[in-house]
Design an enzyme around this catalytic site. Structure first.
Site, PDB file in Angstrom:
ATOM      1  N   HIS A 164       0.760  -1.107   0.018  1.00 37.71           N
ATOM      2  CA  HIS A 164       0.008  -0.026  -0.118  1.00 37.71           C
ATOM      3  C   HIS A 164       0.878   1.267  -0.006  1.00 37.71           C
ATOM      4  CE1 HIS A 164      -3.122   2.586   0.886  1.00 37.71           C
ATOM      5  NE2 HIS A 164      -2.562   3.066   2.098  1.00 37.71           N
ATOM      6  N   SER A 166       0.602   5.403   0.238  1.00 40.00           N
ATOM      7  CA  SER A 166      -0.237   6.598   0.408  1.00 40.00           C
ATOM      8  C   SER A 166       0.548   7.662   1.182  1.00 40.00           C
ATOM      9  CB  SER A 166      -1.466   6.310   0.954  1.00 40.00           C
ATOM     10  OG  SER A 166      -1.341   5.935   2.518  1.00 40.00           O
ATOM     11  N   ASP A 178      -3.232   0.431  -3.646  1.00 41.75           N
ATOM     12  CA  ASP A 178      -3.074  -0.777  -3.249  1.00 41.75           C
ATOM     13  C   ASP A 178      -2.954  -1.897  -4.434  1.00 41.75           C
ATOM     14  OD1 ASP A 178      -3.884  -0.222  -0.670  1.00 41.75           O
ATOM     15  OD2 ASP A 178      -6.056  -0.049  -1.463  1.00 41.75           O
TER      16      ASP A 178
END
Length: 188
Positions: A164, A166, A178
């Site tokens: 992931h 971010s 993802d």
């Protein structure tokens, strides 16, 4: 951008990272290095895809922590540093990145030539673009989180992981990405 928040988050990342590479002593810790060849002991290639069909390519370089913690008959905790060169391709957009992550792994004692493991890590990455199609990542800096499983067979390492990316809401929007990704690596 709130640089104080960025600095605090970076400190939270760097502190455990430095701790992981140090000389940690536990009651069952091995004081001898596991293996030491050079500053890189493994190279690999990964390919994966996001749920919205963004292709992910990674060229990876690893260095084992060279320490074992909580060693038992079942296995032991160790890990590695992983640096990577990354390329994302989707929606007609291209994104290039570099990343560095400390990864902790629990290796199961099966044999010297077949060693399954579970891994988890959080690292940092820098990217050339802040958008991928409709995804607005907002910042060039992204955290790189992972959980996965793998097996070392001789000098080869095969793994499958969820990753992931971010910015941990440093800046909004924080669409993130993802990925399910497979890797093949070779230890020398």
């Amino acid at each position: 951008m709130n640089y104080r928040k960025t600095l605090i988050l970076s400190g939270l990342l760097i502190g455990p990272t430095l701790w992981a590479g140090g000389n940690i002593q536990t009651p069952n810790a091995s004081t001898a290095p596991v293996k030491s060849v050079s500053w890189i002991d493994t190279v690999g290639f990964s390919y994966g895809q996001s749920k919205d069909n963004i292709d992910i390519y990674r060229l990876t370089f690893r260095k084992d922590f060279e320490r074992r913690w909580w060693e038992t008959d079942t296995g032991y905790l160790s890990g590695y540093w992983e640096g990577s060169l990354n390329y994302w391709n989707g929606y007609g957009d291209h994104n290039y990145g570099v990343a560095l992550s400390p990864v902790f792994a629990y290796y199961f004692n099966t044999s010297n030539t077949f060693k399954p493991y579970l891994e988890a890590g959080i690292g940092a990455s820098l990217w050339s673009e802040t958008r991928m199609g409709p995804r607005d990542l907002s910042t060039h800096f992204l955290f790189e989180d992972r959980i996965g499983t793998g097996v070392r067979i001789g000098n080869w390492d095969l793994s499958f992981r969820y990753m992931h990316y971010s910015n941990a809401s440093i800046k909004k929007p924080n669409d993130g990405i993802d990925i399910f990704i497979g890797s093949v690596s070779y230890r020398f």
